[in-house]
Every structure is written in C-alpha cells, then in structure tokens.
Design a protein around this motif. Structure first.
Motif, PDB file in Angstrom:
ATOM      1  N   ILE A  27       0.869  -1.179   0.000  1.00  0.00           N
ATOM      2  CA  ILE A  27       0.000   0.000   0.000  1.00  0.00           C
ATOM      3  C   ILE A  27       0.902   1.223   0.000  1.00  0.00           C
ATOM      4  O   ILE A  27       1.808   1.340   0.820  1.00  0.00           O
ATOM      5  N   ASP A  28       0.648   2.140  -0.937  1.00  0.00           N
ATOM      6  CA  ASP A  28       1.519   3.313  -1.063  1.00  0.00           C
ATOM      7  C   ASP A  28       1.142   4.395  -0.047  1.00  0.00           C
ATOM      8  O   ASP A  28       0.141   4.252   0.679  1.00  0.00           O
ATOM      9  N   PRO A  29       1.925   5.459   0.030  1.00  0.00           N
ATOM     10  CA  PRO A  29       1.649   6.519   1.012  1.00  0.00           C
ATOM     11  C   PRO A  29       0.276   7.195   0.830  1.00  0.00           C
ATOM     12  O   PRO A  29      -0.264   7.756   1.775  1.00  0.00           O
ATOM     13  N   LYS A  30      -0.299   7.093  -0.375  1.00  0.00           N
ATOM     14  CA  LYS A  30      -1.641   7.655  -0.611  1.00  0.00           C
ATOM     15  C   LYS A  30      -2.745   6.658  -0.248  1.00  0.00           C
ATOM     16  O   LYS A  30      -3.899   6.863  -0.555  1.00  0.00           O
ATOM     17  N   HIS A  48      13.160 -11.031  -2.075  1.00  0.00           N
ATOM     18  CA  HIS A  48      13.847 -10.333  -3.164  1.00  0.00           C
ATOM     19  C   HIS A  48      12.820  -9.790  -4.159  1.00  0.00           C
ATOM     20  O   HIS A  48      12.961  -8.674  -4.666  1.00  0.00           O
ATOM     21  N   GLU A  49      11.791 -10.567  -4.447  1.00  0.00           N
ATOM     22  CA  GLU A  49      10.743 -10.120  -5.368  1.00  0.00           C
ATOM     23  C   GLU A  49       9.939  -8.970  -4.764  1.00  0.00           C
ATOM     24  O   GLU A  49       9.591  -8.015  -5.460  1.00  0.00           O
ATOM     25  N   ILE A  50       9.663  -9.032  -3.483  1.00  0.00           N
ATOM     26  CA  ILE A  50       8.929  -7.945  -2.829  1.00  0.00           C
ATOM     27  C   ILE A  50       9.721  -6.646  -2.917  1.00  0.00           C
ATOM     28  O   ILE A  50       9.187  -5.590  -3.273  1.00  0.00           O
ATOM     29  N   LEU A  51      11.010  -6.701  -2.639  1.00  0.00           N
ATOM     30  CA  LEU A  51      11.854  -5.506  -2.731  1.00  0.00           C
ATOM     31  C   LEU A  51      11.973  -5.023  -4.171  1.00  0.00           C
ATOM     32  O   LEU A  51      11.989  -3.825  -4.439  1.00  0.00           O
ATOM     33  N   ARG A  52      12.028  -5.955  -5.137  1.00  0.00           N
ATOM     34  CA  ARG A  52      12.085  -5.593  -6.550  1.00  0.00           C
ATOM     35  C   ARG A  52      10.828  -4.828  -6.956  1.00  0.00           C
ATOM     36  O   ARG A  52      10.888  -3.812  -7.644  1.00  0.00           O
ATOM     37  N   SER A  56      10.591  -0.997  -8.243  1.00  0.00           N
ATOM     38  CA  SER A  56       9.931  -0.698  -9.512  1.00  0.00           C
ATOM     39  C   SER A  56       8.829   0.338  -9.333  1.00  0.00           C
ATOM     40  O   SER A  56       8.723   1.282 -10.122  1.00  0.00           O
ATOM     41  N   LEU A  57       8.008   0.177  -8.314  1.00  0.00           N
ATOM     42  CA  LEU A  57       6.922   1.137  -8.072  1.00  0.00           C
ATOM     43  C   LEU A  57       7.473   2.538  -7.819  1.00  0.00           C
ATOM     44  O   LEU A  57       6.952   3.519  -8.360  1.00  0.00           O
ATOM     45  N   GLN A  58       8.513   2.637  -7.022  1.00  0.00           N
ATOM     46  CA  GLN A  58       9.093   3.953  -6.735  1.00  0.00           C
ATOM     47  C   GLN A  58       9.714   4.559  -7.993  1.00  0.00           C
ATOM     48  O   GLN A  58       9.544   5.749  -8.266  1.00  0.00           O
ATOM     49  N   LEU A  59      10.398   3.757  -8.790  1.00  0.00           N
ATOM     50  CA  LEU A  59      11.009   4.249 -10.018  1.00  0.00           C
ATOM     51  C   LEU A  59       9.953   4.709 -11.015  1.00  0.00           C
ATOM     52  O   LEU A  59      10.038   5.804 -11.576  1.00  0.00           O
ATOM     53  N   THR A  60       8.943   3.885 -11.228  1.00  0.00           N
ATOM     54  CA  THR A  60       7.935   4.222 -12.233  1.00  0.00           C
ATOM     55  C   THR A  60       7.018   5.351 -11.780  1.00  0.00           C
ATOM     56  O   THR A  60       6.468   6.065 -12.616  1.00  0.00           O
ATOM     57  N   ALA A  66       8.414   2.192 -17.424  1.00  0.00           N
ATOM     58  CA  ALA A  66       7.868   0.947 -16.888  1.00  0.00           C
ATOM     59  C   ALA A  66       9.032  -0.029 -16.794  1.00  0.00           C
ATOM     60  O   ALA A  66      10.049   0.134 -17.490  1.00  0.00           O
ATOM     61  N   THR A  67       8.898  -1.029 -15.954  1.00  0.00           N
ATOM     62  CA  THR A  67       9.966  -2.020 -15.828  1.00  0.00           C
ATOM     63  C   THR A  67       9.528  -3.325 -16.484  1.00  0.00           C
ATOM     64  O   THR A  67       8.402  -3.776 -16.292  1.00  0.00           O
TER      65      THR A  67
END
Length: 112
Positions: A27-30, A48-52, A56-60, A66-67
């Motif tokens: 869940i994001d800050p919003k 590792h997948e959770i952190l990936r 990705s969400l923060q980058l995009t 998109a990743t």
C-alpha cells in the motif's frame, strides 16, 4: 487486512487447520493498494521479489518508465508508450534510447 476491510465474518477465528493462504499487500503513502499477492501458507515469500516490486513502483512513480519482466535495479527500463514528443524524451532521457519496436523503447534506468 481482510478483517480491516470487512471481508471476513465478525466471528472469524483463525487456527492452524483453517490457515490455507497468506496474502501480501503493498500500500503506497496515498493508501492505494499497489500489489496483492497470495501464497499458500506452506510457501515462503520471496523477499527479493517484494523488494524488486517496491523499487519498480518507486522508479515508475517518479519517471515516465515501466519495468520489464525480471527487471532488476540498474537494468534498462521501458519508456512509456504514451510519451511521444521527441524533445521531451531527449530531455527526460539524456542517455538516449534504443527502439526495439515503435512502442518498445529501452533506456538506461534514470538516476543510475
């Protein structure tokens, strides 16, 4: 989370015999749900997948990219297809890009 959202009956009780799955919510800050994944209780989560996914969400969220599948931090990313203005693309992606298809343009990850 299910209890908070009211998805379970109020008299729900969890015991080891009824526990069949574990769900993960990002869940994001919003307060928007960005990812839901469910695993069997007997299967461990892939941290590792959770952190990936979080990377990705923060980058995009911060760039017009998109990743791709199996993307790792530092790999090339995809310029979103809706970004078409070449002047804007040159400004946002000064390292350039490679057009694999007209709709698939790879560029080095921003901020790397």
């Amino acid at each position: 989370m299910a209890l908070r959202l009211g998805d379970l009956a109020p008299d729900f009780e969890q015991d080891s015999e009824t526990l069949t799955v574990r769900s993960l919510f990002i869940i994001d800050p919003k307060k928007r749900v960005r990812l839901i994944t469910t695993y069997p209780a007997s299967t461990g989560r892939n941290f590792h997948e959770i952190l990936r996914v979080i990377d990705s969400l923060q980058l995009t969220d911060n760039h017009s990219v998109a990743t791709p599948g199996n993307w790792q931090d530092g790999d090339d990313v995809v310029i979103i297809p809706s970004l078409k203005d070449e002047a804007v693309i040159r400004e946002k992606f000064p390292k350039g890009y490679k057009a694999v298809r007209p709709y698939l343009r790879l560029t080095p990850q921003p901020n790397k």
